[in-house]
Design a protein around this motif. Structure first.
Motif, PDB file in Angstrom:
ATOM      1  N   ASP A   1       0.742  -1.261  -0.068  1.00 37.75           N
ATOM      2  CA  ASP A   1      -0.108  -0.027  -0.127  1.00 37.75           C
ATOM      3  C   ASP A   1       0.701   1.239   0.097  1.00 37.75           C
ATOM      4  O   ASP A   1       1.720   1.451   0.935  1.00 37.75           O
ATOM      5  N   ARG A   2       0.664   2.296  -0.904  1.00 37.68           N
ATOM      6  CA  ARG A   2       1.530   3.535  -0.814  1.00 37.68           C
ATOM      7  C   ARG A   2       1.340   4.376   0.401  1.00 37.68           C
ATOM      8  O   ARG A   2       2.144   4.979   0.709  1.00 37.68           O
ATOM      9  N   ARG A   3       0.051   4.128   1.077  1.00 33.23           N
ATOM     10  CA  ARG A   3      -0.088   4.919   2.316  1.00 33.23           C
ATOM     11  C   ARG A   3       0.925   4.329   3.352  1.00 33.23           C
ATOM     12  O   ARG A   3       1.365   5.357   3.875  1.00 33.23           O
ATOM     13  N   GLN A   4       1.255   3.270   3.481  1.00 32.75           N
ATOM     14  CA  GLN A   4       2.310   2.747   4.307  1.00 32.75           C
ATOM     15  C   GLN A   4       3.282   3.358   4.212  1.00 32.75           C
ATOM     16  O   GLN A   4       4.395   3.601   4.992  1.00 32.75           O
ATOM     17  N   ALA A   5       3.902   3.226   2.903  1.00 30.15           N
ATOM     18  CA  ALA A   5       5.153   3.936   2.286  1.00 30.15           C
ATOM     19  C   ALA A   5       5.290   5.261   2.757  1.00 30.15           C
ATOM     20  O   ALA A   5       6.467   5.642   3.243  1.00 30.15           O
ATOM     21  N   ASN A   6       4.257   5.935   2.537  1.00 31.05           N
ATOM     22  CA  ASN A   6       4.430   7.524   2.708  1.00 31.05           C
ATOM     23  C   ASN A   6       4.498   7.785   4.376  1.00 31.05           C
ATOM     24  O   ASN A   6       4.952   8.522   4.672  1.00 31.05           O
ATOM     25  N   THR A   7       3.859   6.988   5.143  1.00 31.97           N
ATOM     26  CA  THR A   7       4.053   6.679   6.522  1.00 31.97           C
ATOM     27  C   THR A   7       5.245   6.688   7.144  1.00 31.97           C
ATOM     28  O   THR A   7       5.909   7.490   7.850  1.00 31.97           O
ATOM     29  N   ILE A   8       6.220   5.660   6.413  1.00 33.97           N
ATOM     30  CA  ILE A   8       7.602   5.548   6.988  1.00 33.97           C
ATOM     31  C   ILE A   8       8.299   6.370   6.314  1.00 33.97           C
ATOM     32  O   ILE A   8       9.191   6.950   6.921  1.00 33.97           O
ATOM     33  N   ALA A   9       8.154   6.980   5.047  1.00 31.49           N
ATOM     34  CA  ALA A   9       8.992   8.205   4.582  1.00 31.49           C
ATOM     35  C   ALA A   9       8.841   9.433   5.481  1.00 31.49           C
ATOM     36  O   ALA A   9       9.676  10.001   5.601  1.00 31.49           O
ATOM     37  N   GLN A  10       7.536   9.612   6.052  1.00 34.58           N
ATOM     38  CA  GLN A  10       7.404  11.001   6.885  1.00 34.58           C
ATOM     39  C   GLN A  10       8.150  10.752   7.978  1.00 34.58           C
ATOM     40  O   GLN A  10       8.610  11.498   8.718  1.00 34.58           O
ATOM     41  N   GLN A  11       8.097   9.343   8.587  1.00 32.28           N
ATOM     42  CA  GLN A  11       8.945   9.022   9.736  1.00 32.28           C
ATOM     43  C   GLN A  11      10.600   9.330   9.871  1.00 32.28           C
ATOM     44  O   GLN A  11      11.366   9.851  10.575  1.00 32.28           O
ATOM     45  N   ILE A  12      10.803   8.871   8.639  1.00 37.07           N
ATOM     46  CA  ILE A  12      12.374   9.059   8.140  1.00 37.07           C
ATOM     47  C   ILE A  12      12.790  10.616   8.001  1.00 37.07           C
ATOM     48  O   ILE A  12      13.564  11.000   8.390  1.00 37.07           O
ATOM     49  N   ARG A  13      11.773  11.314   7.252  1.00 37.38           N
ATOM     50  CA  ARG A  13      12.115  12.741   7.163  1.00 37.38           C
ATOM     51  C   ARG A  13      11.927  13.374   8.405  1.00 37.38           C
ATOM     52  O   ARG A  13      12.911  14.578   8.729  1.00 37.38           O
TER      53      ARG A  13
END
Length: 88
Positions: free
Chosen positions: A58-70
């Motif tokens: 799911d793209r939403r899960q990937a965006n959540t992880i990327a936000q945490q990294i940022r």
């Protein structure tokens, strides 16, 4: 089916007086199977460094992880004493 837009970020933290020269790349892409991947590469500037790729259905899960990294990159000053700056 619409292909999601790929995203990427690149940061560097440089302070010669503290001997800090760090590089960090982050990518969100869709692979051939339709999964969304989050790829990270980091290390000292000028070296091969390290990396990890994680896949999500799911793209939403990937965006959540990327936000945490940022968010983690933004808090670098508290940990290493140097802020990461975006590189164009």
């Amino acid at each position: 089916m619409e292909t999601p837009k790929n995203q990427s970020w690149h940061w560097q933290a440089i302070d010669p007086s503290r001997n800090v020269a760090r590089d960090y790349h982050l990518w969100i892409e869709t692979d051939l199977f339709g999964w969304t991947t989050v790829e990270r590469r980091w290390g000292r500037i000028g070296t091969k460094g390290q990396g990890v790729t994680t896949s999500f259905p799911d793209r939403r899960q990937a965006n959540t992880i990327a936000q945490q990294i940022r968010i983690r990159r933004e808090s670098a000053f508290k940990r290493i004493g140097v802020r990461y700056q975006a590189v164009e």
